[in-house]
Design a protein around this motif. Structure first.
Motif, PDB file in Angstrom:
ATOM      1  N   ARG A  36     -12.223  41.551  11.099  1.00 23.24           N
ATOM      2  CA  ARG A  36     -13.182  40.490  11.361  1.00 23.24           C
ATOM      3  C   ARG A  36     -12.580  39.552  12.394  1.00 23.24           C
ATOM      4  NH1 ARG A  36     -14.475  36.592   6.424  1.00 23.24           N
ATOM      5  NH2 ARG A  36     -15.132  35.262   8.158  1.00 23.24           N
ATOM      6  N   GLN A  37     -13.445  39.001  13.238  1.00 25.33           N
ATOM      7  CA  GLN A  37     -12.992  38.092  14.283  1.00 25.33           C
ATOM      8  C   GLN A  37     -13.704  36.763  14.146  1.00 25.33           C
ATOM      9  OE1 GLN A  37     -13.775  39.122  18.440  1.00 25.33           O
ATOM     10  NE2 GLN A  37     -11.862  38.135  19.030  1.00 25.33           N
ATOM     11  N   ASP A  38     -12.926  35.707  14.015  1.00 27.68           N
ATOM     12  CA  ASP A  38     -13.450  34.363  13.876  1.00 27.68           C
ATOM     13  C   ASP A  38     -12.738  33.443  14.853  1.00 27.68           C
ATOM     14  OD1 ASP A  38     -13.030  35.469  10.709  1.00 27.68           O
ATOM     15  OD2 ASP A  38     -15.036  34.808  11.296  1.00 27.68           O
ATOM     16  N   PRO A  39     -13.432  32.430  15.352  1.00 26.52           N
ATOM     17  CA  PRO A  39     -12.795  31.491  16.285  1.00 26.52           C
ATOM     18  C   PRO A  39     -11.527  30.900  15.698  1.00 26.52           C
ATOM     19  CG  PRO A  39     -15.150  31.108  16.161  1.00 26.52           C
ATOM     20  CD  PRO A  39     -14.835  32.103  15.085  1.00 26.52           C
ATOM     21  N   GLY A  40     -10.463  30.903  16.497  1.00 31.46           N
ATOM     22  CA  GLY A  40      -9.207  30.309  16.054  1.00 31.46           C
ATOM     23  C   GLY A  40      -8.338  31.221  15.210  1.00 31.46           C
ATOM     24  N   ASP A  56      -6.529  51.438   2.277  1.00 28.15           N
ATOM     25  CA  ASP A  56      -5.581  50.411   1.860  1.00 28.15           C
ATOM     26  C   ASP A  56      -6.092  49.061   2.330  1.00 28.15           C
ATOM     27  OD1 ASP A  56      -1.915  50.286   1.933  1.00 28.15           O
ATOM     28  OD2 ASP A  56      -3.404  49.270   0.689  1.00 28.15           O
ATOM     29  N   LYS A  57      -5.583  48.008   1.661  1.00 24.77           N
ATOM     30  CA  LYS A  57      -6.041  46.668   1.963  1.00 24.77           C
ATOM     31  C   LYS A  57      -5.320  46.104   3.164  1.00 24.77           C
ATOM     32  CE  LYS A  57      -7.127  45.562  -2.850  1.00 24.77           C
ATOM     33  NZ  LYS A  57      -6.831  44.661  -3.998  1.00 24.77           N
ATOM     34  N   GLY A  58      -6.023  45.197   3.840  1.00 24.10           N
ATOM     35  CA  GLY A  58      -5.415  44.445   4.913  1.00 24.10           C
ATOM     36  C   GLY A  58      -5.189  43.013   4.491  1.00 24.10           C
ATOM     37  N   GLU A  59      -5.123  42.154   5.488  1.00 20.33           N
ATOM     38  CA  GLU A  59      -4.791  40.742   5.277  1.00 20.33           C
ATOM     39  C   GLU A  59      -5.881  39.970   4.549  1.00 20.33           C
ATOM     40  OE1 GLU A  59      -3.867  36.891   8.192  1.00 20.33           O
ATOM     41  OE2 GLU A  59      -4.339  38.858   9.022  1.00 20.33           O
ATOM     42  N   VAL A  60      -7.157  40.301   4.796  1.00 26.08           N
ATOM     43  CA  VAL A  60      -8.275  39.519   4.257  1.00 26.08           C
ATOM     44  C   VAL A  60      -9.265  40.420   3.528  1.00 26.08           C
ATOM     45  CG1 VAL A  60      -8.089  37.585   5.856  1.00 26.08           C
ATOM     46  CG2 VAL A  60      -9.371  39.617   6.533  1.00 26.08           C
ATOM     47  N   TYR A  89     -17.664  41.702  13.109  1.00 25.04           N
ATOM     48  CA  TYR A  89     -16.857  42.748  12.493  1.00 25.04           C
ATOM     49  C   TYR A  89     -16.639  43.892  13.489  1.00 25.04           C
ATOM     50  CZ  TYR A  89     -17.555  40.351   8.116  1.00 25.04           C
ATOM     51  OH  TYR A  89     -17.541  39.402   7.129  1.00 25.04           O
ATOM     52  N   PHE A  90     -15.385  44.258  13.647  1.00 26.11           N
ATOM     53  CA  PHE A  90     -15.037  45.346  14.554  1.00 26.11           C
ATOM     54  C   PHE A  90     -14.407  46.500  13.789  1.00 26.11           C
ATOM     55  CE2 PHE A  90     -15.938  43.704  18.680  1.00 26.11           C
ATOM     56  CZ  PHE A  90     -15.801  42.334  18.579  1.00 26.11           C
ATOM     57  N   LEU A  98      -0.442  64.425  17.780  1.00 30.82           N
ATOM     58  CA  LEU A  98       0.483  65.123  16.901  1.00 30.82           C
ATOM     59  C   LEU A  98       1.904  65.114  17.442  1.00 30.82           C
ATOM     60  CD1 LEU A  98      -1.718  68.159  15.851  1.00 30.82           C
ATOM     61  CD2 LEU A  98      -1.215  66.087  14.562  1.00 30.82           C
ATOM     62  N   ILE A  99       2.048  65.218  18.747  1.00 32.17           N
ATOM     63  CA  ILE A  99       3.379  65.327  19.327  1.00 32.17           C
ATOM     64  C   ILE A  99       3.970  63.949  19.620  1.00 32.17           C
ATOM     65  CG2 ILE A  99       4.698  66.181  21.305  1.00 32.17           C
ATOM     66  CD1 ILE A  99       2.674  68.459  21.508  1.00 32.17           C
ATOM     67  N   LYS A 100       3.167  63.083  20.209  1.00 35.21           N
ATOM     68  CA  LYS A 100       3.651  61.765  20.589  1.00 35.21           C
ATOM     69  C   LYS A 100       2.895  60.720  19.769  1.00 35.21           C
ATOM     70  CE  LYS A 100       3.760  58.622  24.526  1.00 35.21           C
ATOM     71  NZ  LYS A 100       3.368  58.473  25.941  1.00 35.21           N
ATOM     72  N   LYS A 101       3.567  60.136  18.824  1.00 30.41           N
ATOM     73  CA  LYS A 101       2.903  59.179  17.957  1.00 30.41           C
ATOM     74  C   LYS A 101       2.511  57.940  18.764  1.00 30.41           C
ATOM     75  CE  LYS A 101       3.379  56.784  13.569  1.00 30.41           C
ATOM     76  NZ  LYS A 101       4.269  56.499  12.421  1.00 30.41           N
ATOM     77  N   SER A 102       1.296  57.491  18.549  1.00 29.71           N
ATOM     78  CA  SER A 102       0.807  56.350  19.304  1.00 29.71           C
ATOM     79  C   SER A 102       0.183  55.352  18.360  1.00 29.71           C
ATOM     80  CB  SER A 102      -0.223  56.810  20.332  1.00 29.71           C
ATOM     81  OG  SER A 102      -0.871  55.700  20.901  1.00 29.71           O
ATOM     82  N   ASP A 103       0.386  54.091  18.632  1.00 28.32           N
ATOM     83  CA  ASP A 103      -0.217  53.047  17.820  1.00 28.32           C
ATOM     84  C   ASP A 103      -1.400  52.383  18.502  1.00 28.32           C
ATOM     85  OD1 ASP A 103       3.127  52.264  17.055  1.00 28.32           O
ATOM     86  OD2 ASP A 103       1.708  53.258  15.728  1.00 28.32           O
ATOM     87  N   THR A 104      -1.827  52.918  19.628  1.00 24.99           N
ATOM     88  CA  THR A 104      -2.944  52.311  20.351  1.00 24.99           C
ATOM     89  C   THR A 104      -4.220  52.446  19.534  1.00 24.99           C
ATOM     90  OG1 THR A 104      -1.933  52.855  22.465  1.00 24.99           O
ATOM     91  CG2 THR A 104      -4.294  52.411  22.468  1.00 24.99           C
ATOM     92  N   GLN A 105      -4.988  51.354  19.494  1.00 27.72           N
ATOM     93  CA  GLN A 105      -6.262  51.380  18.792  1.00 27.72           C
ATOM     94  C   GLN A 105      -7.406  51.233  19.790  1.00 27.72           C
ATOM     95  OE1 GLN A 105      -6.432  48.819  15.326  1.00 27.72           O
ATOM     96  NE2 GLN A 105      -4.454  49.537  14.584  1.00 27.72           N
ATOM     97  N   TYR A 106      -8.524  51.835  19.449  1.00 29.23           N
ATOM     98  CA  TYR A 106      -9.731  51.777  20.261  1.00 29.23           C
ATOM     99  C   TYR A 106     -10.844  51.203  19.392  1.00 29.23           C
ATOM    100  CZ  TYR A 106      -7.092  54.656  23.434  1.00 29.23           C
ATOM    101  OH  TYR A 106      -6.124  55.122  24.283  1.00 29.23           O
ATOM    102  N   PHE A 107     -11.570  50.273  19.997  1.00 27.27           N
ATOM    103  CA  PHE A 107     -12.501  49.472  19.219  1.00 27.27           C
ATOM    104  C   PHE A 107     -13.954  49.835  19.490  1.00 27.27           C
ATOM    105  CE2 PHE A 107      -9.996  46.174  17.151  1.00 27.27           C
ATOM    106  CZ  PHE A 107      -8.756  46.419  17.719  1.00 27.27           C
ATOM    107  N   GLY A 108     -14.762  49.658  18.449  1.00 19.04           N
ATOM    108  CA  GLY A 108     -16.199  49.762  18.596  1.00 19.04           C
ATOM    109  C   GLY A 108     -16.766  48.483  19.181  1.00 19.04           C
ATOM    110  N   PRO A 109     -18.087  48.448  19.381  1.00 21.38           N
ATOM    111  CA  PRO A 109     -18.721  47.302  20.054  1.00 21.38           C
ATOM    112  C   PRO A 109     -18.907  46.091  19.164  1.00 21.38           C
ATOM    113  CG  PRO A 109     -20.357  48.928  19.465  1.00 21.38           C
ATOM    114  CD  PRO A 109     -19.027  49.531  19.128  1.00 21.38           C
ATOM    115  N   GLY A 110     -18.727  46.215  17.862  1.00 22.85           N
ATOM    116  CA  GLY A 110     -18.839  45.065  16.971  1.00 22.85           C
ATOM    117  C   GLY A 110     -20.195  44.930  16.304  1.00 22.85           C
ATOM    118  N   THR A 111     -20.176  44.273  15.147  1.00 20.76           N
ATOM    119  CA  THR A 111     -21.396  43.917  14.412  1.00 20.76           C
ATOM    120  C   THR A 111     -21.344  42.431  14.142  1.00 20.76           C
ATOM    121  OG1 THR A 111     -21.642  46.059  13.306  1.00 20.76           O
ATOM    122  CG2 THR A 111     -22.662  44.142  12.251  1.00 20.76           C
ATOM    123  N   ARG A 112     -22.373  41.739  14.590  1.00 20.53           N
ATOM    124  CA  ARG A 112     -22.450  40.297  14.329  1.00 20.53           C
ATOM    125  C   ARG A 112     -23.237  40.082  13.048  1.00 20.53           C
ATOM    126  NH1 ARG A 112     -21.341  35.871  17.249  1.00 20.53           N
ATOM    127  NH2 ARG A 112     -20.921  37.170  19.074  1.00 20.53           N
TER     128      ARG A 112
END
Lengths: 116, 113
Positions: A36-40, A56-60, A89-90, A98-112
């Motif tokens: 979730r994205q909120d101002p501040g 698994d759970k996250g921060e909020v 909400y994103f 499989l060979i090169k582990k990557s932590d890059t994330q790709y995001f959807g367009p969001g739901t307001r």
């Protein structure tokens, strides 16, 4: 956009009603996330999944539940929406190599979501 | 709690100038990433720098990482109006589990033509 769609894109609901947001991906990625994205506050992790039926759970995570019965779909449910859950909400997937582990994330367009 | 804190919160410059944003974090990391978000859109990955790297370039982007100071900077050279966006740093931590990213609160960049 790495084949990520979110539905609905906009929703207005009333306090106390259940709400389900859907994230759909087409590229068979193992990891999926809800933020979730909120101002501040930037983006805060709600829940994430590392496979079908593995979550698994996250921060909020309080007030939210998730389900993943298929690789391509990750659902976020607000059991009883409150005004404090008004947010954007994103969904995201993590690039999985499989060979090169990557932590890059790709995001959807969001739901307001607005909870009145 | 936020792992990364960006500085400044907002930055306004003219086209052609360079823009520098800074990110500080609290715990040891495996890698640090920068993302851009245009208004009303999702985040787009820009660049990833690993904890054993000190500097990385991608086009007009230059990222530095100082693990001793737990800080990173993103430099955008010769900025364009199209660079107007919010920029976020995100850190991946943990010896075995880097499944999660923790995002900072972002820097809003405005580039005037």
């Amino acid at each position: 956009d790495a084949g990520i769609t979110q539905s609905p894109r906009h929703k207005v609901t009333e306090t106390g009603t259940p709400v389900t947001l859907r994230c759909h991906q087409t590229e068979n990625h193992r990891y999926m996330y809800w933020y979730r994205q909120d101002p501040g506050h930037g983006l805060r992790l709600i829940h994430y999944s590392y496979g079908v039926k593995d979550t698994d759970k996250g921060e909020v995570s309080d007030g939210y539940s998730v389900s993943r019965s298929k690789t391509e779909d990750f659902l976020l449910t607000l059991e009883s929406a409150t005004s404090s859950q008004t947010s954007v909400y994103f969904c995201a997937i993590r690039e999985s190599e499989l060979i090169k582990k990557s932590d890059t994330q790709y995001f959807g367009p969001g739901t307001r979501l607005t909870v009145l | 709690s936020q792992q990364g804190e960006e500085d400044p919160q907002a930055l306004s410059i003219q086209e052609g100038e360079n823009a520098t944003m800074n990110c500080s974090y609290k715990t040891s990391i495996n890698n640090l990433q920068w993302y851009r978000q245009n208004s009303g859109r999702g985040l787009v990955h820009l660049i990833l720098i690993r904890s054993n790297e000190r500097e990385k370039h991608s086009g007009r982007l230059r990222v530095t990482l100082d693990t001793s100071k737990k800080s990173s900077s993103l430099l955008i050279t010769a900025s364009r109006a199209a660079d107007t966006a919010s920029y976020f740093c995100a850190t991946a931590s943990g010896a075995y589990n880097t499944d999660k990213l923790i995002f900072g609160t972002g820097t809003r960049l405005q580039v005037f033509p």
